[in-house]
Each structure stands twice: as C-alpha cells, then as structure tokens.
Design a protein around this motif. Structure first.
Motif, mmCIF file in Angstrom:
data_model
loop_
_atom_site.group_PDB
_atom_site.id
_atom_site.type_symbol
_atom_site.label_atom_id
_atom_site.label_comp_id
_atom_site.label_asym_id
_atom_site.label_seq_id
_atom_site.Cartn_x
_atom_site.Cartn_y
_atom_site.Cartn_z
ATOM 1 N N LEU A 36 0.844 -1.189 0.000
ATOM 2 C CA LEU A 36 0.000 0.000 0.000
ATOM 3 C C LEU A 36 0.885 1.247 0.000
ATOM 4 N N THR A 37 0.427 2.276 -0.677
ATOM 5 C CA THR A 37 1.207 3.517 -0.756
ATOM 6 C C THR A 37 0.307 4.693 -0.423
ATOM 7 N N GLY A 38 0.932 5.838 -0.299
ATOM 8 C CA GLY A 38 0.184 7.061 -0.075
ATOM 9 C C GLY A 38 -0.388 7.148 1.324
ATOM 10 N N LEU A 39 -1.634 7.608 1.391
ATOM 11 C CA LEU A 39 -2.300 7.846 2.659
ATOM 12 C C LEU A 39 -2.480 6.575 3.476
ATOM 13 N N MET A 40 -2.681 5.445 2.813
ATOM 14 C CA MET A 40 -2.914 4.189 3.523
ATOM 15 C C MET A 40 -1.675 3.675 4.257
ATOM 16 N N SER A 41 -0.490 4.061 3.809
ATOM 17 C CA SER A 41 0.727 3.616 4.480
ATOM 18 C C SER A 41 1.369 4.717 5.312
ATOM 19 N N SER A 42 0.690 5.848 5.421
ATOM 20 C CA SER A 42 1.218 6.973 6.182
ATOM 21 C C SER A 42 1.201 6.666 7.680
ATOM 22 N N ARG A 43 2.281 7.025 8.347
ATOM 23 C CA ARG A 43 2.391 6.824 9.794
ATOM 24 C C ARG A 43 1.320 7.630 10.521
ATOM 25 N N ARG A 44 1.134 8.877 10.124
ATOM 26 C CA ARG A 44 0.145 9.737 10.781
ATOM 27 C C ARG A 44 -1.270 9.188 10.615
ATOM 28 N N THR A 45 -1.600 8.724 9.426
ATOM 29 C CA THR A 45 -2.927 8.153 9.184
ATOM 30 C C THR A 45 -3.136 6.914 10.034
ATOM 31 N N SER A 46 -2.139 6.056 10.101
ATOM 32 C CA SER A 46 -2.254 4.840 10.904
ATOM 33 C C SER A 46 -2.455 5.162 12.377
ATOM 34 N N ILE A 47 -1.690 6.104 12.894
ATOM 35 C CA ILE A 47 -1.827 6.485 14.299
ATOM 36 C C ILE A 47 -3.213 7.066 14.561
ATOM 37 N N LEU A 48 -3.693 7.921 13.667
ATOM 38 C CA LEU A 48 -5.018 8.519 13.839
ATOM 39 C C LEU A 48 -6.122 7.455 13.786
ATOM 40 N N LEU A 49 -6.037 6.547 12.812
ATOM 41 C CA LEU A 49 -7.050 5.496 12.699
ATOM 42 C C LEU A 49 -7.051 4.569 13.904
ATOM 43 N N ILE A 50 -5.874 4.173 14.369
ATOM 44 C CA ILE A 50 -5.786 3.299 15.545
ATOM 45 C C ILE A 50 -6.360 4.007 16.771
ATOM 46 N N THR A 51 -6.025 5.278 16.920
ATOM 47 C CA THR A 51 -6.516 6.034 18.072
ATOM 48 C C THR A 51 -8.037 6.157 18.043
ATOM 49 N N LEU A 52 -8.601 6.490 16.878
ATOM 50 C CA LEU A 52 -10.045 6.700 16.785
ATOM 51 C C LEU A 52 -10.858 5.407 16.809
#
Length: 175
Positions: A36-52
C-alpha cells in the motif's frame, strides 16, 4: 490532592499515546509491506485510525472485564517473548557475547551509545532520572489500586490476595 489526580491522568494519557504510536507504526509498516502507498501507508494516518477506532473506544469502557481474553493473549505474548529472548541469550544466540561477529550478533550490531551496560552505578545521562521517576510513579500508582484489586477478587481473602501479590511480583521479578 490534585497531584495524585494529575499523575493518574498523565499516566493514562501517556499510555494511550504510547499504544497509539506503537500500533500506528506497526500498521504503517505492515501497510508498506503489503504494497500500500500514499495515505494508507502513512504513519500519521495509521496512528489517527488506531486512536479513533481502537484506543479511544477502549478507554471509554466502564468495565475492562470484556478485555479479559485479550489480556490473556497479551500475557501469553509476553511469556513467548521472554522465552525467545532467553533462547537468544544462550551461548551461540544472537544476544550472546560469544556469538559470531557480524550481522548475527545483535549486541555488536548496535552503536556503542545504544548498547546496554551492566554493573555501572550512577546516572549515565539525565534520561536516567526520567526513567527512575517514571518507575517510581508507576509503583506509587500500583499501591493506589491495590484495594480495588482486593475488592474485585472472587472470594476475597487476605491469604488469596497475598498469593496473588506474591505470584504477580515474583513473575515480574523473574522477567
């Protein structure tokens, strides 16, 4: 006192933050490995999704009893980690000082400032004071929840609580 409340709040908040960061980093690495590339592999996106989707809903639970099976799996994971680290520390293992020089020896592959030191007394750096204060705060907070552990035991008694405490502290000391 406000100091105890602030300590408990900061401990819980920092624990949630640490979980979010660790899980977010893990999931972003897994996403990259999966291609996966882009937004789906972004560290910030992953942290936000896990948190929410995981950390915040779990922190809002009134009772943590629903997490008992997951807690058991976590304890099994810790036990497996201890077993693997023990095996790797045996002679010839990756953590062993007698292992071959090169990529197979984990300790020798670390930079000198990251290698552990045993038998050294005193503070190696100002960070040592932060680690000590963190350990002291956790030990203090454990004493605050002792009565709750006793009250939530099935058939509470002083003898059973003593056995629980001895097994728990003994296991922690062993690790």
């Amino acid at each position: 006192s406000w100091l105890v409340s602030a300590s408990i709040f900061l401990t819980c908040f920092m624990t949630c933050l640490a979980y979010s960061i660790i899980l977010g980093d893990t999931f972003s690495s897994l996403a990259e490995t999966a291609g996966l590339t882009g937004l789906m592999s972004s560290r910030r996106t992953s942290i936000l999704l896990i948190t929410l989707t995981a950390v915040y809903p779990l922190s809002c639970l009134k009772s943590l009893a629903a997490l008992a099976p997951v807690s058991l799996m976590g304890n099994i994971g810790i036990l497996m980690t201890c077993i693997v680290m023990t095996i790797r520390a045996l002679p010839g293992g990756a953590y062993s000082p007698t292992a071959a020089i090169g990529a197979t020896n984990f300790l020798r592959s670390l930079p000198a400032e990251l290698q552990p030191s045993f038998g050294v007394t005193g503070f190696r750096s100002p960070r040592s004071l932060l680690i000590l204060s963190s350990m002291t705060a956790c030990a203090y907070l454990v004493h605050m929840v002792g009565p709750e552990f006793y009250q939530t035991m099935k058939d509470p008694s002083v003898v059973r609580f003593g056995i629980l405490s001895a097994v728990s502290f003994g296991g922690t000391a062993l690790i």
